[in-house]
Design a protein around this motif. Structure first.
Motif, mmCIF file in Angstrom:
data_model
loop_
_atom_site.group_PDB
_atom_site.id
_atom_site.type_symbol
_atom_site.label_atom_id
_atom_site.label_comp_id
_atom_site.label_asym_id
_atom_site.label_seq_id
_atom_site.Cartn_x
_atom_site.Cartn_y
_atom_site.Cartn_z
ATOM 1 N N CYS A 193 0.851 -1.068 0.019
ATOM 2 C CA CYS A 193 -0.110 0.019 -0.232
ATOM 3 C C CYS A 193 0.797 1.278 0.136
ATOM 4 N N TYR A 194 1.957 1.171 0.940
ATOM 5 C CA TYR A 194 2.846 2.429 1.019
ATOM 6 C C TYR A 194 3.682 2.505 -0.429
ATOM 7 N N LEU A 195 4.206 1.467 -0.976
ATOM 8 C CA LEU A 195 4.939 1.537 -2.055
ATOM 9 C C LEU A 195 4.128 2.208 -3.319
ATOM 10 N N LEU A 196 2.721 1.669 -3.490
ATOM 11 C CA LEU A 196 1.867 2.240 -4.498
ATOM 12 C C LEU A 196 1.749 3.683 -4.148
ATOM 13 N N SER A 197 1.303 3.883 -3.024
ATOM 14 C CA SER A 197 0.999 5.343 -2.741
ATOM 15 C C SER A 197 2.162 6.394 -2.971
ATOM 16 N N ALA A 198 3.454 5.831 -2.605
ATOM 17 C CA ALA A 198 4.563 6.704 -2.992
ATOM 18 C C ALA A 198 4.823 7.034 -4.450
ATOM 19 N N MET A 199 4.483 5.864 -5.239
ATOM 20 C CA MET A 199 4.432 5.919 -6.768
ATOM 21 C C MET A 199 3.651 6.965 -7.130
ATOM 22 N N VAL A 200 2.545 7.112 -6.579
ATOM 23 C CA VAL A 200 1.369 8.122 -6.943
ATOM 24 C C VAL A 200 1.945 9.736 -6.496
ATOM 25 N N GLU A 201 2.359 9.631 -5.243
ATOM 26 C CA GLU A 201 2.777 10.972 -4.920
ATOM 27 C C GLU A 201 3.987 11.538 -5.677
ATOM 28 N N GLY A 202 4.987 10.532 -5.978
ATOM 29 C CA GLY A 202 6.020 10.991 -6.600
ATOM 30 C C GLY A 202 5.850 11.455 -8.247
ATOM 31 N N TYR A 203 4.528 10.972 -9.033
ATOM 32 C CA TYR A 203 4.415 11.277 -10.019
ATOM 33 C C TYR A 203 3.623 12.587 -10.047
ATOM 34 N N ARG A 204 2.748 12.675 -8.820
ATOM 35 C CA ARG A 204 1.780 14.041 -8.716
ATOM 36 C C ARG A 204 2.643 15.206 -8.350
ATOM 37 N N SER A 205 3.712 15.016 -7.925
ATOM 38 C CA SER A 205 4.657 16.092 -7.377
ATOM 39 C C SER A 205 4.984 16.696 -8.536
ATOM 40 N N VAL A 206 5.170 16.279 -9.797
ATOM 41 C CA VAL A 206 5.870 17.160 -10.872
ATOM 42 C C VAL A 206 4.619 17.509 -11.785
ATOM 43 N N ASP A 207 4.849 18.508 -12.623
ATOM 44 C CA ASP A 207 4.058 18.800 -13.812
ATOM 45 C C ASP A 207 4.322 18.127 -15.121
ATOM 46 N N GLU A 208 3.591 17.171 -15.608
ATOM 47 C CA GLU A 208 4.081 16.469 -16.860
ATOM 48 C C GLU A 208 2.811 16.678 -17.783
ATOM 49 N N GLU A 209 2.085 17.798 -17.857
ATOM 50 C CA GLU A 209 1.054 17.756 -18.685
ATOM 51 C C GLU A 209 1.616 18.186 -20.206
ATOM 52 N N ALA A 210 2.585 18.879 -20.195
ATOM 53 C CA ALA A 210 3.293 18.963 -21.584
ATOM 54 C C ALA A 210 3.547 17.620 -22.356
ATOM 55 N N GLY A 211 3.140 17.452 -23.343
ATOM 56 C CA GLY A 211 3.332 16.069 -24.031
ATOM 57 C C GLY A 211 2.374 14.820 -23.696
ATOM 58 N N PHE A 212 1.383 15.307 -22.498
ATOM 59 C CA PHE A 212 0.484 13.961 -22.173
ATOM 60 C C PHE A 212 -0.194 13.742 -23.292
ATOM 61 N N GLU A 213 -0.668 14.350 -24.240
ATOM 62 C CA GLU A 213 -1.695 13.891 -25.006
ATOM 63 C C GLU A 213 -0.944 12.853 -26.114
ATOM 64 N N VAL A 214 0.563 13.151 -26.375
ATOM 65 C CA VAL A 214 1.149 12.272 -27.240
ATOM 66 C C VAL A 214 1.735 10.924 -26.425
ATOM 67 N N ARG A 215 1.807 11.059 -25.094
ATOM 68 C CA ARG A 215 2.179 9.854 -24.275
ATOM 69 C C ARG A 215 1.058 8.773 -24.275
ATOM 70 N N VAL A 216 -0.330 9.375 -24.108
ATOM 71 C CA VAL A 216 -1.348 8.373 -24.061
ATOM 72 C C VAL A 216 -2.288 8.180 -24.987
ATOM 73 N N ARG A 217 -1.949 8.818 -26.023
ATOM 74 C CA ARG A 217 -2.744 8.591 -27.526
ATOM 75 C C ARG A 217 -3.116 7.141 -27.870
ATOM 76 N N ASP A 218 -2.131 6.298 -27.690
ATOM 77 C CA ASP A 218 -2.450 4.764 -27.902
ATOM 78 C C ASP A 218 -3.241 4.069 -26.906
ATOM 79 N N ILE A 219 -3.401 4.653 -25.609
ATOM 80 C CA ILE A 219 -3.914 3.815 -24.800
ATOM 81 C C ILE A 219 -5.333 4.386 -24.210
ATOM 82 N N PHE A 220 -5.457 5.665 -24.397
ATOM 83 C CA PHE A 220 -7.001 6.143 -24.488
ATOM 84 C C PHE A 220 -7.350 6.723 -25.810
ATOM 85 N N PRO A 221 -8.561 6.293 -26.024
ATOM 86 C CA PRO A 221 -9.287 6.361 -27.543
ATOM 87 C C PRO A 221 -9.593 7.912 -27.561
#
Length: 397
Positions: A193-221
């Protein structure tokens, strides 16, 4: 990421039985009625607050709900998990022919909700004090309603086979996937539980909005365009926009290290051999991945080093940093705790680091301090190498 998602799936558990009867939590898990199950066990626990059997069952249903809620959110946006390599997106969910439009911020909310669910389960599990608590479970038919319709369910064994790319060997001898969880497994699941929560907190601590559309376009329709344009003045590195999240990620990882130690403290004194989840070398492993004392000791040694680094009690040595930044003074070590608790806005900005080096406030003289011992990491590479190294590491966190 496959390692974490496989582990995420296989650690769905229920409450222990008294004797050999099926536990109450198992019925709700098999029926895929997790919300009802959480309510039912809360009522039982209210009447008997010292009953750790019920508390264990409640925590496990809450963990199962965390997985199901994540899956429902991914289904809503039509996630094509087989095309994903990103953390948390590889959870197999049914195809959605009418998906909603995903956005960077919507995905952030999904991950935050997942971390909240995990921490609720962890808090429940943390209340268990009975060293003799036991969970007699049949995991194969644990069911998830990822579509949220109540009509179609994905069983745990189907989920595992999908992630594995085929059937597991244990299905021949143990088709019900019977596992009897015990006190050491409580600490193990709390650690996850702590490991997965740490991963979420680490990802959400930074701004990765730039390029998001390109990174997930094959995953989300359907992917929404970014809400804002990239900052033309940004000089590079990870753009830290929520520093307290990095501190929370650090504290979560400290808990992972501490709970790994607690896990093996309990498991290594066991005298039974009862459908073990994590076995010591004299017990039978249900997954066909027996652990040796050598592997366990090497893992715990690595966890101990990681814990001291995260607490600021051990430094990253200067000679190691100088391999990347040649001008770095070798007698100055990096305090990882200080860095994560008060990070620069442009964390890991390579250009700045090469020009100016690491900010002095993150450095300490090495004299008299413990340093990261790379010789501790060598056995990990050797003992967890090979075709099953990934699986061994997944089981240990």
């Amino acid at each position: 990421m496959t390692r974490l998602l496989t582990a995420l799936a296989i650690c769905i558990v229920a409450a222990p039985a008294r004797g050999t009867e099926s536990p109450l939590a198992e019925k709700f898990l098999h029926d895929g009625r997790l919300a009802e199950g959480e309510t039912a066990l809360l009522v039982v626990l209210d009447a008997a607050p010292k009953d750790d059997t019920t508390r264990f069952g409640l925590g496990m249903i809450q963990f199962a709900r965390a997985v199901e809620n994540l899956g429902r959110a991914l289904y809503e946006y039509g996630c094509v998990s087989e095309k994903a390599t990103q953390p948390f997106l590889r959870l197999p969910v049914p195809k959605n022919d009418a998906p909603a439009v995903i956005s960077y911020r919507a995905l952030g909310r999904i991950l935050d909700a997942f971390a909240t669910d995990l921490q609720r389960a962890e808090r429940t599990l943390a209340g268990i004090t009975d060293d003799k608590v036991k969970l007699r479970l049949r995991l194969a038919n644990v069911a998830f309603d990822f579509a949220g319709t109540g009509e179609s369910h994905t069983t745990l064994i189907d989920l595992l086979n999908t992630l594995n790319g085929g059937r597991f060997g244990f299905q021949t001898d143990n088709p019900e996937f019977r596992v009897h969880f015990d006190r050491g497994d409580v600490a193990w699941l709390r650690s996850y539980c702590y490991l997965l929560s740490a991963m979420v907190e680490g990802y959400r601590s930074v701004d990765e909005e730039a390029g998001f559309e390109v990174r997930v376009r094959d995953i989300f329709p359907k992917v929404a365009p970014p809400a804002r344009e990239p900052d033309p003045n940004w000089l590079g590195g990870l753009k830290v926009v929520d520093p307290p999240r990095l501190r929370r990620a650090r504290l979560h990882m400290v808990a992972v290290c501490e709970l790994n130690r607690e896990t093996w403290m309990h498991i290594r004194v066991e005298t039974d051999d009862d459908y073990e989840w994590l076995p010591h070398p004299k017990q039978t492993d249900q997954l066909g991945l027996p652990l040796t004392d050598e592997r366990i000791d090497a893992w715990l040694a690595m966890m101990a080093q990681g814990e001291e680094l995260l607490k600021g009690e051990r430094l990253v040595p200067g000679f190691l940093i100088s391999f990347v930044f040649r001008e770095h003074p070798v007698e100055q070590g990096l305090n990882l705790k200080t860095l994560l608790d008060d990070p620069p806005a442009d964390l890991l900005n390579e250009k700045r680091l090469r020009l100016k080096g690491i900010d002095a406030k993150y450095l300490e003289p090495e004299k008299g301090k413990k340093l990261l011992d790379l010789s501790t990491l060598g056995p990990i590479n050797q003992l967890f190498n090979g075709p099953f190294g990934f699986a061994y590491a997944a089981r240990l966190n």
